[in-house]
Design a protein around this motif. Structure first.
Motif, PDB file in Angstrom:
ATOM      1  N   SER A  16      38.723   7.154 -89.827  1.00 43.00           N
ATOM      2  CA  SER A  16      39.705   6.488 -90.678  1.00 43.00           C
ATOM      3  C   SER A  16      39.048   5.665 -91.789  1.00 43.00           C
ATOM      4  O   SER A  16      39.612   5.501 -92.852  1.00 43.00           O
ATOM      5  CB  SER A  16      40.602   5.585 -89.836  1.00 43.00           C
ATOM      6  N   TYR A  17      37.843   5.193 -91.543  1.00 42.19           N
ATOM      7  CA  TYR A  17      37.177   4.429 -92.591  1.00 42.19           C
ATOM      8  C   TYR A  17      37.067   5.268 -93.869  1.00 42.19           C
ATOM      9  O   TYR A  17      37.312   4.789 -94.962  1.00 42.19           O
ATOM     10  CB  TYR A  17      35.767   4.022 -92.144  1.00 42.19           C
ATOM     11  N   GLY A  18      36.703   6.513 -93.674  1.00 48.20           N
ATOM     12  CA  GLY A  18      36.528   7.397 -94.814  1.00 48.20           C
ATOM     13  C   GLY A  18      37.828   7.710 -95.518  1.00 48.20           C
ATOM     14  O   GLY A  18      37.859   7.968 -96.726  1.00 48.20           O
ATOM     15  N   ILE A  19      38.922   7.686 -94.759  1.00 44.08           N
ATOM     16  CA  ILE A  19      40.219   7.986 -95.368  1.00 44.08           C
ATOM     17  C   ILE A  19      40.752   6.765 -96.122  1.00 44.08           C
ATOM     18  O   ILE A  19      41.202   6.869 -97.267  1.00 44.08           O
ATOM     19  CB  ILE A  19      41.224   8.440 -94.283  1.00 44.08           C
ATOM     20  N   PRO A  35      39.100  -3.322 -92.516  1.00 48.03           N
ATOM     21  CA  PRO A  35      38.712  -3.846 -91.180  1.00 48.03           C
ATOM     22  C   PRO A  35      39.838  -3.774 -90.155  1.00 48.03           C
ATOM     23  O   PRO A  35      39.579  -3.734 -88.951  1.00 48.03           O
ATOM     24  CB  PRO A  35      38.361  -5.312 -91.456  1.00 48.03           C
ATOM     25  N   LEU A  36      41.072  -3.721 -90.661  1.00 48.06           N
ATOM     26  CA  LEU A  36      42.207  -3.660 -89.714  1.00 48.06           C
ATOM     27  C   LEU A  36      42.235  -2.355 -88.922  1.00 48.06           C
ATOM     28  O   LEU A  36      42.809  -2.279 -87.839  1.00 48.06           O
ATOM     29  CB  LEU A  36      43.525  -3.840 -90.459  1.00 48.06           C
ATOM     30  N   CYS A  37      41.636  -1.297 -89.504  1.00 47.99           N
ATOM     31  CA  CYS A  37      41.559  -0.016 -88.772  1.00 47.99           C
ATOM     32  C   CYS A  37      40.907  -0.241 -87.420  1.00 47.99           C
ATOM     33  O   CYS A  37      41.232   0.408 -86.428  1.00 47.99           O
ATOM     34  CB  CYS A  37      40.726   0.998 -89.544  1.00 47.99           C
ATOM     35  N   ASN A  38      39.976  -1.153 -87.430  1.00 46.67           N
ATOM     36  CA  ASN A  38      39.214  -1.444 -86.224  1.00 46.67           C
ATOM     37  C   ASN A  38      40.077  -1.954 -85.074  1.00 46.67           C
ATOM     38  O   ASN A  38      39.716  -1.816 -83.918  1.00 46.67           O
ATOM     39  CB  ASN A  38      38.179  -2.524 -86.565  1.00 46.67           C
ATOM     40  N   ASP A  90      39.022   4.148 -97.187  1.00 49.14           N
ATOM     41  CA  ASP A  90      38.133   3.787 -98.291  1.00 49.14           C
ATOM     42  C   ASP A  90      37.236   4.972 -98.609  1.00 49.14           C
ATOM     43  O   ASP A  90      36.269   5.242 -97.891  1.00 49.14           O
ATOM     44  CB  ASP A  90      37.283   2.575 -97.881  1.00 49.14           C
ATOM     45  N   PRO A  91      37.560   5.724 -99.656  1.00 52.95           N
ATOM     46  CA  PRO A  91      36.795   6.946 -99.972  1.00 52.95           C
ATOM     47  C   PRO A  91      35.313   6.681-100.221  1.00 52.95           C
ATOM     48  O   PRO A  91      34.527   7.609-100.222  1.00 52.95           O
ATOM     49  CB  PRO A  91      37.471   7.462-101.242  1.00 52.95           C
ATOM     50  N   ARG A  92      34.946   5.426-100.459  1.00 55.76           N
ATOM     51  CA  ARG A  92      33.518   5.147-100.699  1.00 55.76           C
ATOM     52  C   ARG A  92      32.698   5.363 -99.428  1.00 55.76           C
ATOM     53  O   ARG A  92      31.508   5.582 -99.466  1.00 55.76           O
ATOM     54  CB  ARG A  92      33.338   3.693-101.165  1.00 55.76           C
ATOM     55  N   ILE A  93      33.397   5.274 -98.292  1.00 61.30           N
ATOM     56  CA  ILE A  93      32.697   5.454 -97.015  1.00 61.30           C
ATOM     57  C   ILE A  93      32.800   6.912 -96.604  1.00 61.30           C
ATOM     58  O   ILE A  93      33.874   7.463 -96.496  1.00 61.30           O
ATOM     59  CB  ILE A  93      33.308   4.556 -95.917  1.00 61.30           C
ATOM     60  N   ARG A  94      31.678   7.571 -96.448  1.00 63.91           N
ATOM     61  CA  ARG A  94      31.691   8.980 -96.028  1.00 63.91           C
ATOM     62  C   ARG A  94      30.872   9.117 -94.767  1.00 63.91           C
ATOM     63  O   ARG A  94      29.758   8.612 -94.683  1.00 63.91           O
ATOM     64  CB  ARG A  94      31.110   9.866 -97.126  1.00 63.91           C
ATOM     65  N   MET A  95      31.429   9.819 -93.813  1.00 64.56           N
ATOM     66  CA  MET A  95      30.728   9.986 -92.543  1.00 64.56           C
ATOM     67  C   MET A  95      29.919  11.282 -92.536  1.00 64.56           C
ATOM     68  O   MET A  95      30.389  12.310 -93.013  1.00 64.56           O
ATOM     69  CB  MET A  95      31.710  10.064 -91.376  1.00 64.56           C
ATOM     70  N   GLY A  96      28.756  11.232 -91.981  1.00 66.55           N
ATOM     71  CA  GLY A  96      27.996  12.451 -91.709  1.00 66.55           C
ATOM     72  C   GLY A  96      27.293  13.038 -92.920  1.00 66.55           C
ATOM     73  O   GLY A  96      26.540  13.979 -92.799  1.00 66.55           O
ATOM     74  N   GLY A  97      27.541  12.521 -94.116  1.00 63.44           N
ATOM     75  CA  GLY A  97      26.886  13.044 -95.309  1.00 63.44           C
ATOM     76  C   GLY A  97      25.447  12.557 -95.379  1.00 63.44           C
ATOM     77  O   GLY A  97      25.116  11.476 -94.909  1.00 63.44           O
ATOM     78  N   LYS A  98      24.599  13.394 -95.974  1.00 64.42           N
ATOM     79  CA  LYS A  98      23.195  12.999 -96.062  1.00 64.42           C
ATOM     80  C   LYS A  98      23.019  12.071 -97.260  1.00 64.42           C
ATOM     81  O   LYS A  98      23.667  12.212 -98.288  1.00 64.42           O
ATOM     82  CB  LYS A  98      22.309  14.231 -96.222  1.00 64.42           C
ATOM     83  N   SER A  99      22.134  11.160 -97.117  1.00 64.73           N
ATOM     84  CA  SER A  99      21.858  10.216 -98.201  1.00 64.73           C
ATOM     85  C   SER A  99      21.167  10.939 -99.345  1.00 64.73           C
ATOM     86  O   SER A  99      20.377  11.862 -99.145  1.00 64.73           O
ATOM     87  CB  SER A  99      20.972   9.088 -97.668  1.00 64.73           C
TER      88      SER A  99
END
Lengths: 316, 583
Positions: free
Chosen positions: A300-303, A235-238, A305-314
């Motif tokens: 940065s969220y994805g970096i 959350p600090l990235c925010n 925390d690798p569990r968070i991926r942007m733009g990938g399809k579910s």
């Protein structure tokens, strides 16, 4: 990820276009006199023609957009007569950035350290002391800090110079002259980071994965360093990334007090003097910073925390 | 990637950015001038450390906003404090070899330029340089703001038309006779004083090759003198360092004629732009600045200090009164005069501004009538001016009497007047509240209401132009030696009027005759005309004068001023001061 970034960049350009269009119309609605009060009517008339202010708003907008799309951002009218607005902003960024990078170099480690200590020593006298500091720093605006610091350490004690040294070369004396503005700029940021870090870390320390890590044989210190603190950073990235980008915006009041010719006072100065093109350029610059920082936060969220991926399809 | 490597990369990245920033600053701003012979020397003589409250954003003499900034350029004539210690203003030829002379009753002026003048890189500076500068100043494509100096106090023949693009340069009254001589033809006769204080000391030379090199392709704009590299010097000082909105350093130019003649004692002037008044004050009292303008609170404490030197402002602040307002009570001359007599200007000045003297008159104590060299006096010291001051002094009884009359004529119904002041300024708000309380108490709260409205200054002036206001704070600027010229803003056909409903043929005629007509050389007649013009404005009630924004400047004891008295036009002539001991 690449596709996601491209999509975001396109959206960013559309947003920027809308922002500068709205800025154009909003700024034209602000009353003001480009020739300056008391100036000769002949001069005023000539300036109005030069900057197409005698044309309809639609025509003015068409000219502005045409020039803007060919990267001609116009010239300053009143504040820096005839200087290209883009050059003015570029000139001011290095000094602002230099000062604020130092400020950030102080803010982040001190803020993180205070937050971690407060969380680890929750409800002790240390925590209370840090929390008091946080409340104080958040409540008192930076210009009050700046004035107090200058009065005590420059005027009364004479330990530091009043003003930022403007020598082109980086030297020890220049660094010394930067200490007071750096401190004035840092207090607020330190308080913000401390507050976030303390809350996030405290929550992480009481989470179930901490119990699991300890049951797997890790010590309290190892669990805290490897799991709790790392998870608290997400959350600090925010706040840290926008804080970093926000540094480019400078601080008008702190710059005024320490005589820093930075970018902080450009926006207010250009609006006060009806410097239309400079105002639009500054707003464009701030919007760009804001949008880039939002994009960086998301990436940065994805970096972190690798569990968070942007733009990938579910997969569901 | 290990934590240590990440930290190392972060550290390297930060170092690179900081280095890049410092290099960027160096590349963009701070460059020691290559083409000066006085660079990088260790100064051993007196240095003057000053602060600026307005930033220097350009040294282009065609665009500047602060004429006092031009220590690095000379003009035909320089206004100086007499070097014999007699506290006298004097005009001395600077780039001119002698004071300009006139013929044809003051319409044709001949200016002879000194031999051997050069820019700081050695390029010759002569009459052709000045002709080029004036041509560029008036260039219709460049639209320079300071072109007004060619058709303001004195009007150069054809200057307005050339600026408007209607005639060619050959038709303008500026003729190059030879390399050392210029002839300037005016549309109306001008006195020596008017010529010296306008064209003589406000037209600065520009360096042609640099000016052309910094011009854009379609010749509509130039970046001349916007950076140190593009700012040449040819004056008493040479500009050697400049950071826009930061600082500038001027080093004395030993080749300058006035320096050679001993008018300048300083080795250098180091100026720093400091917008915070608190910082300026602390620095002055810590001996880090040599001079400082006192704020209101400081004034109370230091007004009797021997270091404090009062100045005289030529401008009077007050309230524009709209006699053409749709608000019926404003149309009453009795009511407008009641506002004048009722305004608590003394309270406002003592309790709110502290520093500024109250003024029941429109022409400030800084206005000078006549020639200070050959004979003249401050206008407010003249008999007609004193009579006006006495007649129009604050008088609540008279105000109430006039208000009662206007109130009855208005049908005896309660009246509300809107008062506009500038937002974001605490002093303005306080004085508005003092005015409101005072007027409502005097006229009766059941009969009169003053509604306060805070607007940005630019918006306030726009409202005055449109006439959509009742009463509003503001100022019209005045010329120290030629107040008649600046009173043109009250003439009937002035193009940029603030609407007050004041239109008066007698006023228009007196203004024209004093500036361009039969009274130009008649000092006594002009003085009387000024008093009559002031009286006409006060009688109509177009403006309620409140205060003049005089300042008090403190100079350190170590500074020896060239004049111990404030002189009109040049003040304490700070470029001529000497520093007699170390800080």
């Amino acid at each position: 990820m690449t596709k996601y970034i491209i999509k975001r960049l396109i959206a960013m350009m559309i947003t920027l276009f809308i922002i500068i269009s709205l800025s154009f119309f909003a700024i034209r609605l602000i009353p003001g006199d480009i020739a300056g009060e008391g100036s000769s009517p002949i001069i005023r008339e000539a300036l109005i023609q030069r900057y197409h202010l005698d044309k309809s708003l639609g025509e003015q907008y068409a000219i502005f957009i045409k020039n803007f799309l060919s990267f001609d951002f116009g010239e300053s009218i009143t504040l820096y007569p005839r200087r290209p607005v883009f050059a003015i902003i570029i000139d001011k960024i290095p000094l602002t950035l230099q000062l604020n990078l130092f400020s950030l170099a102080l803010t982040i480690p001190v803020g993180l350290a205070c937050g971690i200590i407060a969380a680890l020593r929750k409800n002790t006298i240390v925590d209370h002391a840090i929390s008091t500091m946080v409340v104080f720093n958040v409540s008192v605006p930076s210009f009050i800090f700046a004035s107090i610091l200058q009065y005590i350490f420059a005027y009364k004690l004479g330990w530091f110079p009043f003003l930022l040294e403007l020598d082109s070369n980086f030297s020890l004396s220049k660094f010394v002259s930067m200490i007071l503005p750096i401190l004035a700029l840092s207090f607020g940021g330190i308080a913000t980071i401390t507050r976030y870090m303390r809350a996030e870390l405290f929550e992480a320390l009481n989470s179930e994965y901490m119990l699991l890590s300890k049951s797997k044989g890790l010590s309290q210190t190892q669990s805290t360093l490897r799991h709790a603190i790392r998870n608290s950073f997400i959350p600090l990235c925010n706040i840290i990334i926008p804080m970093f980008m926000g540094l480019l915006g400078g601080s008008m009041v702190v710059e005024n007090i320490f005589g820093i010719p930075g970018i902080g006072s450009l926006a207010a100065g250009s609006i006060q003097t009806s410097d239309y093109y400079l105002t639009i350029a500054v707003l464009f610059f701030y919007s760009l910073i804001g949008l880039i920082s939002m994009l960086l936060v998301d990436i940065s969220y994805g970096i972190v925390d690798p569990r968070i991926r942007m733009g990938g399809k579910s997969n569901e | 990637m290990s934590m240590k490597r990440k930290l190392l990369i972060l550290l390297l990245g930060s170092t690179m950015m900081v280095t890049a920033c410092s290099q960027g600053t160096a590349n963009n701003d701070v460059k020691t001038e290559n083409n000066t012979s006085t660079e990088s020397e260790e100064f051993t003589g007196p240095k003057d450390y000053r602060s600026w409250t307005t930033s220097m954003s350009t040294f282009n003499p065609h665009m500047y906003t602060n004429s006092k900034a031009f220590s690095n350029l000379g003009t035909f004539v320089a206004a100086m404090a007499s070097s014999d210690g007699s506290n006298q203003l004097t005009f001395v030829p600077h780039h001119a070899s002698e004071l300009p002379t006139s013929s044809d009753g003051g319409t044709t002026w001949t200016i002879k330029i000194r031999d051997g003048l050069t820019w700081n890189d050695g390029t010759p500076l002569n009459a052709a340089t000045y002709e080029y500068s004036m041509k560029m100043l008036l260039d219709p494509k460049l639209v320079n703001k300071n072109a007004v100096y060619m058709f303001d106090t004195v009007v150069v023949k054809g200057a307005k038309d050339y600026y408007a693009g209607n005639i060619s340069w050959e038709d303008v009254g500026v003729k190059l006779i030879n390399d050392n001589e210029l002839q300037i033809v005016l549309e109306y006769p001008a006195t020596d004083l008017d010529f010296f204080t306008s064209l003589g000391s406000l037209i600065w030379p520009v360096k042609e090759d640099l000016y052309e090199a910094t011009m854009n392709e379609d010749r509509t704009s130039t970046t001349y003198a916007t950076t140190l590299d593009t700012t040449p010097s040819a004056g008493m000082f040479t500009l050697t360092e400049w950071i826009t909105e930061g600082h500038d350093v001027h080093v004395v130019n030993e080749n300058d004629p006035l320096v050679k003649e001993g008018y300048v004692h300083l080795d250098s002037i180091n100026r720093r732009y400091i917008s915070s008044s608190a910082t300026r004050s602390e620095m002055f009292f810590k001996n880090e600045l040599d001079q400082h303008s006192l704020s209101g609170d400081e004034y109370t404490q230091y007004k009797n200090d021997p270091r404090a030197n009062p100045t005289l402002s030529p401008h009077v602040w007050g309230y524009f009164v709209n006699g053409a307002s749709e608000n019926k009570i404003m149309q009453s001359q009795d009511f407008r005069n009641a506002l004048h007599y009722a305004t608590p200007r003394e309270t406002i000045c003592e309790d709110v501004y502290v520093l500024y003297p109250s003024t029941p008159y429109m022409i400030s104590t800084g206005i000078y009538v006549g020639d200070p060299i050959s004979g003249g006096e401050y206008y407010r010291d003249t008999a007609p001016a004193k009579a006006i001051e006495e007649k129009w002094a604050t008088n609540p009884d008279k105000a109430l009497e006039l208000f009662n009359k206007a109130y009855e004529e208005n049908g005896g119904t309660p009246v509300t007047v809107e008062y506009i002041y500038f937002e974001g300024q605490e002093d303005q708000k306080r004085q508005a509240e003092v005015l409101q309380e005072s007027l409502e108490n005097l006229f009766g709260k059941d009969r009169f209401t003053l509604a306060l409205r805070a607007v940005p200054p630019a918006a306030a002036y726009d409202l005055y132009r449109s006439g959509d206001y009742d009463l509003g704070l503001g100022v019209r600027l005045a010329n120290v030696f030629n107040p008649w010229a600046t009173l043109n803003v009250w003439t009937s056909d002035y193009a940029d009027k603030y609407i007050t409903g004041f239109e008066n043929e007698e006023f228009d005629e007196l203004q024209f005759e004093s500036v361009y007509g039969s009274l130009v050389n008649d000092i006594k007649g002009k003085g009387e005309a000024l008093a009559r013009m002031e009286e006409l404005l006060l009688e109509y009630g177009a403006f309620v004068p409140v205060m003049q924004n005089d300042n008090t400047v403190m100079y350190h004891e170590r500074m020896e001023l060239s004049t111990t008295e404030y002189l009109p036009f040049i003040g304490y002539s700070t470029n001529q001061l000497d520093i007699i001991s170390a800080p």
